[in-house]
Design an enzyme around this catalytic site. Structure first.
Site, PDB file in Angstrom:
ATOM      1  N   LYS A 151      -9.942   2.193  -8.429  1.00 30.46           N
ATOM      2  CA  LYS A 151     -10.334   2.310  -7.022  1.00 30.46           C
ATOM      3  C   LYS A 151     -11.371   3.426  -6.900  1.00 30.46           C
ATOM      4  O   LYS A 151     -11.142   4.561  -7.345  1.00 30.46           O
ATOM      5  CB  LYS A 151      -9.077   2.652  -6.214  1.00 30.46           C
ATOM      6  CG  LYS A 151      -9.031   2.068  -4.847  1.00 30.46           C
ATOM      7  CD  LYS A 151      -7.628   2.232  -4.283  1.00 30.46           C
ATOM      8  CE  LYS A 151      -7.667   2.188  -2.785  1.00 30.46           C
ATOM      9  NZ  LYS A 151      -6.374   2.544  -2.222  1.00 30.46           N
ATOM     10  N   PHE A 176     -11.573  -1.233   5.574  1.00 31.18           N
ATOM     11  CA  PHE A 176     -10.527  -0.604   6.381  1.00 31.18           C
ATOM     12  C   PHE A 176     -10.551  -1.150   7.808  1.00 31.18           C
ATOM     13  O   PHE A 176     -11.624  -1.311   8.388  1.00 31.18           O
ATOM     14  CB  PHE A 176     -10.718   0.911   6.416  1.00 31.18           C
ATOM     15  CG  PHE A 176     -10.221   1.629   5.174  1.00 31.18           C
ATOM     16  CD1 PHE A 176     -10.352   1.077   3.919  1.00 31.18           C
ATOM     17  CD2 PHE A 176      -9.625   2.885   5.282  1.00 31.18           C
ATOM     18  CE1 PHE A 176      -9.898   1.740   2.778  1.00 31.18           C
ATOM     19  CE2 PHE A 176      -9.169   3.561   4.155  1.00 31.18           C
ATOM     20  CZ  PHE A 176      -9.293   2.993   2.903  1.00 31.18           C
ATOM     21  N   ASP A 205       0.874  -1.182   0.000  1.00 27.58           N
ATOM     22  CA  ASP A 205       0.000   0.000   0.000  1.00 27.58           C
ATOM     23  C   ASP A 205       0.908   1.228   0.000  1.00 27.58           C
ATOM     24  O   ASP A 205       1.250   1.763   1.053  1.00 27.58           O
ATOM     25  CB  ASP A 205      -0.860  -0.057   1.276  1.00 27.58           C
ATOM     26  CG  ASP A 205      -2.043   0.888   1.246  1.00 27.58           C
ATOM     27  OD1 ASP A 205      -2.492   1.239   0.137  1.00 27.58           O
ATOM     28  OD2 ASP A 205      -2.536   1.262   2.326  1.00 27.58           O
ATOM     29  N   GLU A 250      -6.749   5.244  -8.073  1.00 20.16           N
ATOM     30  CA  GLU A 250      -8.003   5.779  -7.520  1.00 20.16           C
ATOM     31  C   GLU A 250      -8.598   6.905  -8.363  1.00 20.16           C
ATOM     32  O   GLU A 250      -7.886   7.778  -8.867  1.00 20.16           O
ATOM     33  CB  GLU A 250      -7.728   6.273  -6.086  1.00 20.16           C
ATOM     34  CG  GLU A 250      -8.969   6.467  -5.274  1.00 20.16           C
ATOM     35  CD  GLU A 250      -8.723   6.268  -3.775  1.00 20.16           C
ATOM     36  OE1 GLU A 250      -7.860   5.455  -3.385  1.00 20.16           O
ATOM     37  OE2 GLU A 250      -9.405   6.935  -2.998  1.00 20.16           O
ATOM     38  N   THR A 307     -13.213   1.188  -2.218  1.00 18.68           N
ATOM     39  CA  THR A 307     -12.423   1.575  -1.066  1.00 18.68           C
ATOM     40  C   THR A 307     -13.240   2.405  -0.073  1.00 18.68           C
ATOM     41  O   THR A 307     -14.429   2.628  -0.281  1.00 18.68           O
ATOM     42  CB  THR A 307     -11.158   2.319  -1.548  1.00 18.68           C
ATOM     43  OG1 THR A 307     -10.283   2.524  -0.446  1.00 18.68           O
ATOM     44  CG2 THR A 307     -11.481   3.671  -2.172  1.00 18.68           C
TER      45      THR A 307
HETATM   46  C1  E4P Z   1      -6.474   1.273   1.106  1.00 19.43           C
HETATM   47  O1  E4P Z   1      -7.224   1.178   0.166  1.00 19.43           O
HETATM   48  C2  E4P Z   1      -5.888   2.541   1.513  1.00 19.43           C
HETATM   49  O2  E4P Z   1      -4.942   2.913   0.521  1.00 19.43           O
HETATM   50  C3  E4P Z   1      -5.139   2.476   2.820  1.00 19.43           C
HETATM   51  O3  E4P Z   1      -5.018   1.155   3.291  1.00 19.43           O
HETATM   52  C4  E4P Z   1      -5.619   3.428   3.837  1.00 19.43           C
HETATM   53  O4  E4P Z   1      -4.815   3.347   4.964  1.00 19.43           O
HETATM   54  P1  E4P Z   1      -4.729   4.496   6.056  1.00 19.43           P
HETATM   55  O5  E4P Z   1      -5.945   4.425   6.909  1.00 19.43           O
HETATM   56  O6  E4P Z   1      -3.482   4.176   6.819  1.00 19.43           O
HETATM   57  O7  E4P Z   1      -4.611   5.804   5.311  1.00 19.43           O
END
Ligand code: E4P
Length: 303
Positions: free
Chosen positions: A113, A159, A16, A77, A137
């Site tokens: 994304k 997340f 990531d 994205e 996302t």
């Molecule tokens: C995933 O799609 C995002 O790029 C990422 O994992 C977000 O992570 P963060 O909450 O540390 O910004």
């Protein structure tokens, strides 16, 4: 064996980051980017040559370079400003894919994304029909996950860390034990639901704050991990057993639901954390995209 290698036996490991050297170093299967990660990477002198006055072109420049170091896919994205506009999201995704095609990169190597709003999910449903694969996302609620599965999207990024952050702040505590971590619980529930009911949409746990959250989700289809956490896993020894599995998920008694727009909006709205974090995530990605535009304009003036 180190924990990173052990993890790779049970889940697909994804990097990531927009840092191409980090991708080259960790050799993940796939890589994911977002506007905040690309803002950081664009300001890095090592990647100045990839900065372009056209943001879509710049995102594709980074994607193209990243793809030189991964066998799988890169996620690029769509502008967060389009999060509530299905038609504009479709146009943006098609343009990004056209730019990838110009660079000789086929649709099997790219995930578009898109924020998992109702409008974003509808765009993804259409894009999938056109052979453009999507990664939904900013996924915080079960309602978002159900709607994405019903739309037949290729992959979702639920997340973990941002859910954990929200609950830590709400409870005014410094940490939440891994057994009670609400971010880990959210991904586990979604994974079990998808496998129990045979959805093809892949689950990629995202947004991690500590290695324990990653280890607790070992077995998930994919896990996207920032370079600092990849490093920590690589330096830790120990077994990483699968905590999630298709077989175990099939035995979890979890009823199937179907959500039309009204039901989706109601169920999502019932989850205060998810409402807040989805809105906040869109604002933050937008703010970083605007900072990126300012930076790109300054670079163009200087050139
Ligand atoms: C995933 O799609 C995002 O790029 C990422 O994992 C977000 O992570 P963060 O909450 O540390 O910004």
């Amino acid at each position: 064996m180190n924990q990173l290698d052990a993890l790779k036996r049970v889940s697909i490991v994804v990097a990531d980051t927009g840092d191409i050297d980090a991708v080259a170093r960790w050799r993940p299967q796939d890589a994911t980017t977002n506007p905040s990660l690309l803002l950081a990477a664009a300001q890095d002198p090592r990647y100045r040559r990839l900065v372009n006055a056209d943001m879509d072109r710049m995102f594709v420049n980074f994607g193209r370079e990243i793809l030189k170091h991964v066998a799988g896919r890169v996620s690029t994205e769509v502008d967060a400003r389009l999060s509530f506009d299905t038609v504009a999201t479709l146009a943006k995704a098609r343009r990004l894919m056209a730019l990838y095609a110009e660079a000789g990169i086929g649709p099997e190597r790219v995930l578009i994304k898109i924020a998992a709003t109702w409008e974003g999910i509808r765009a993804a449903e259409q894009l999938e029909r056109e052979g453009i694969h999507c990664n939904l996302t900013l996924l915080f609620s079960f309602a978002q996950a159900v709607a994405c599965a019903e739309a037949g999207v290729t992959l979702i990024s639920p997340f973990v860390g941002r859910i954990y952050d929200w609950h830590k702040a709400a409870r005014k505590v410094e940490d939440i034990a891994i057994e009670e971590d609400p971010g880990v619980a959210s991904v586990t529930r979604i994974y079990n639901y998808y496998k129990r009911h045979g959805y093809q949409t892949q689950v990629m746990g995202a947004s991690f704050r500590k290695p324990a959250q990653i280890i607790a989700l070992a077995g998930c289809d994919l896990l996207t991990i920032a370079p600092d956490l990849l490093e920590k896993l690589a330096h830790a020894q120990g077994a990483v057993p699968a905590m999630l599995s298709v077989d175990a998920a099939r035995r979890v008694p979890i009823a199937q639901v179907s959500l039309n727009e009204k039901a989706y909006r109601w169920l999502h709205n019932e989850d205060a954390m998810a409402v807040e974090k989805l809105s906040d995530g869109i604002r933050k990605f937008d703010a970083d995209a605007r900072k990126l535009e300012t930076f790109m304009a300054a670079q163009a003036r200087a050139a």
